[in-house]
Design a protein around this motif. Structure first.
Motif, PDB file in Angstrom:
ATOM      1  N   VAL A 152      63.726  31.012 -34.933  1.00 38.52           N
ATOM      2  CA  VAL A 152      64.111  29.731 -35.523  1.00 38.52           C
ATOM      3  C   VAL A 152      63.538  29.576 -36.928  1.00 38.52           C
ATOM      4  O   VAL A 152      62.511  30.163 -37.263  1.00 38.52           O
ATOM      5  N   VAL A 153      64.232  28.785 -37.718  1.00 40.33           N
ATOM      6  CA  VAL A 153      63.799  28.512 -39.098  1.00 40.33           C
ATOM      7  C   VAL A 153      63.961  27.027 -39.399  1.00 40.33           C
ATOM      8  O   VAL A 153      64.652  26.307 -38.685  1.00 40.33           O
ATOM      9  N   GLY A 154      63.325  26.612 -40.496  1.00 33.57           N
ATOM     10  CA  GLY A 154      63.423  25.214 -40.916  1.00 33.57           C
ATOM     11  C   GLY A 154      62.196  24.426 -40.526  1.00 33.57           C
ATOM     12  O   GLY A 154      61.362  24.891 -39.743  1.00 33.57           O
ATOM     13  N   TYR A 155      62.039  23.247 -41.114  1.00 28.32           N
ATOM     14  CA  TYR A 155      60.882  22.384 -40.861  1.00 28.32           C
ATOM     15  C   TYR A 155      59.577  23.175 -41.058  1.00 28.32           C
ATOM     16  O   TYR A 155      58.653  23.088 -40.264  1.00 28.32           O
ATOM     17  N   GLY A 156      59.542  23.966 -42.119  1.00 30.82           N
ATOM     18  CA  GLY A 156      58.351  24.755 -42.442  1.00 30.82           C
ATOM     19  C   GLY A 156      58.415  26.211 -42.011  1.00 30.82           C
ATOM     20  O   GLY A 156      57.728  27.060 -42.567  1.00 30.82           O
ATOM     21  N   LEU A 157      59.251  26.494 -41.005  1.00 28.40           N
ATOM     22  CA  LEU A 157      59.334  27.877 -40.501  1.00 28.40           C
ATOM     23  C   LEU A 157      60.302  28.691 -41.361  1.00 28.40           C
ATOM     24  O   LEU A 157      61.360  28.204 -41.759  1.00 28.40           O
ATOM     25  N   ASP A 158      59.917  29.942 -41.577  1.00 25.80           N
ATOM     26  CA  ASP A 158      60.693  30.772 -42.496  1.00 25.80           C
ATOM     27  C   ASP A 158      61.256  32.026 -41.843  1.00 25.80           C
ATOM     28  O   ASP A 158      60.807  32.462 -40.783  1.00 25.80           O
ATOM     29  N   TYR A 159      62.240  32.585 -42.547  1.00 30.11           N
ATOM     30  CA  TYR A 159      62.605  33.979 -42.338  1.00 30.11           C
ATOM     31  C   TYR A 159      62.513  34.619 -43.714  1.00 30.11           C
ATOM     32  O   TYR A 159      63.228  34.177 -44.627  1.00 30.11           O
ATOM     33  N   ALA A 160      61.604  35.567 -43.895  1.00 27.95           N
ATOM     34  CA  ALA A 160      61.378  36.213 -45.196  1.00 27.95           C
ATOM     35  C   ALA A 160      61.191  35.162 -46.295  1.00 27.95           C
ATOM     36  O   ALA A 160      61.769  35.268 -47.379  1.00 27.95           O
ATOM     37  N   GLU A 161      60.379  34.139 -45.979  1.00 27.47           N
ATOM     38  CA  GLU A 161      60.012  33.074 -46.928  1.00 27.47           C
ATOM     39  C   GLU A 161      61.152  32.106 -47.272  1.00 27.47           C
ATOM     40  O   GLU A 161      60.984  31.229 -48.114  1.00 27.47           O
ATOM     41  N   LYS A 162      62.263  32.227 -46.610  1.00 28.35           N
ATOM     42  CA  LYS A 162      63.382  31.314 -46.857  1.00 28.35           C
ATOM     43  C   LYS A 162      63.512  30.304 -45.718  1.00 28.35           C
ATOM     44  O   LYS A 162      62.991  30.525 -44.625  1.00 28.35           O
ATOM     45  N   TYR A 163      64.267  29.251 -45.994  1.00 23.98           N
ATOM     46  CA  TYR A 163      64.675  28.223 -45.014  1.00 23.98           C
ATOM     47  C   TYR A 163      63.594  27.197 -44.660  1.00 23.98           C
ATOM     48  O   TYR A 163      63.834  26.316 -43.849  1.00 23.98           O
ATOM     49  N   ARG A 164      62.403  27.288 -45.254  1.00 20.43           N
ATOM     50  CA  ARG A 164      61.352  26.339 -44.878  1.00 20.43           C
ATOM     51  C   ARG A 164      61.735  24.894 -45.196  1.00 20.43           C
ATOM     52  O   ARG A 164      61.241  23.952 -44.584  1.00 20.43           O
ATOM     53  N   GLU A 165      62.619  24.716 -46.188  1.00 17.97           N
ATOM     54  CA  GLU A 165      62.953  23.375 -46.670  1.00 17.97           C
ATOM     55  C   GLU A 165      63.920  22.604 -45.769  1.00 17.97           C
ATOM     56  O   GLU A 165      64.112  21.400 -45.961  1.00 17.97           O
ATOM     57  N   LEU A 166      64.523  23.275 -44.812  1.00 23.06           N
ATOM     58  CA  LEU A 166      65.507  22.583 -43.965  1.00 23.06           C
ATOM     59  C   LEU A 166      64.835  21.451 -43.193  1.00 23.06           C
ATOM     60  O   LEU A 166      63.762  21.646 -42.617  1.00 23.06           O
ATOM     61  N   PRO A 167      65.460  20.264 -43.149  1.00 21.00           N
ATOM     62  CA  PRO A 167      64.846  19.123 -42.450  1.00 21.00           C
ATOM     63  C   PRO A 167      65.047  19.155 -40.930  1.00 21.00           C
ATOM     64  O   PRO A 167      64.686  18.217 -40.230  1.00 21.00           O
TER      65      PRO A 167
END
Ligand code: IMP
Ligand code: MG
Length: 174
Positions: A152-167
């Motif tokens: 999973v990604v988003g809400y701070g979690l990343d894949y290769a430093e991407k997607y952290r910004e997703l709410p």
């Protein structure tokens, strides 16, 4: 669907109510006490900033950056401290704030390291947990949402430093 996600797993409304639920438990348990929130960067920072704004107990914050030795997506069983705490935790109530507990190996190592510094108490709050992946018996004192074995990604979690910004929290399309 944007940014190559296959689905939204946890929407913003659910996240908000989960954060409120966890904060209420923490407020109840630490009432009248001071708590030091220790965030494990980078994944923790979105959840931690929401969580602390819902806390009524007196709190301060500190951060650690750790990386597990080894390569790929599997933890190796040891962690490398890249950035240590700036605060002395001896005699203090420490609450570790994590984005997700997966194998539990990172937390197991970090908790051993912090326990040696003799905090008054040491507890763990994690926004997500993947119980089916667990390799260490980790007690999550404040556990948000348990999820299946999906990346999973988003809400701070990343894949290769991407997607952290997703709410929201989403599952990556492969
Ligand atoms: P553990 O030592 O296996 O428990 O690793 C936990 C760390 O792996 C978390 O703090 C995350 O940084 C990362 N991680 C585990 N699962 C996921 C995921 O599904 N998405 C993004 N990061 C993850
Ligand atoms: Mg992390």
């Amino acid at each position: 669907m944007n940014k190559k996600l296959s689905k939204i797993l946890i929407d913003k409304t659910t996240i908000d109510s989960e954060v409120e639920r966890l904060a209420a438990e923490i407020n109840r348990d630490y009432e009248g006490e001071e708590v030091l929130l220790v965030g494990l960067l980078k994944g923790c920072f979105v959840f931690m900033s929401d969580l602390m704004r819902s806390l009524s107990v007196s709190c301060s914050v500190d951060f650690m950056i750790v990386s597990s030795y080894g390569s790929g997506t599997e933890s190796s069983g040891k962690v490398n401290i890249i950035r240590d705490l700036s605060e002395d935790i001896k005699g203090r109530n420490v609450l570790i704030v994590e984005d997700i507990v997966d194998s539990g190996i990172t937390l197991d190592c970090v908790m051993d390291i912090l326990r040696e510094r003799k905090p008054a108490s040491l507890k763990l709050c994690s926004f997500l947990s993947k119980p089916s992946r667990r390799q260490r018996d980790i007690k999550i004192d404040y556990c948000g949402i348990e999820i299946e074995d999906e990346f999973v990604v988003g809400y701070g979690l990343d894949y290769a430093e991407k997607y952290r910004e997703l709410p929201f929290v989403g599952v990556l399309a492969d």
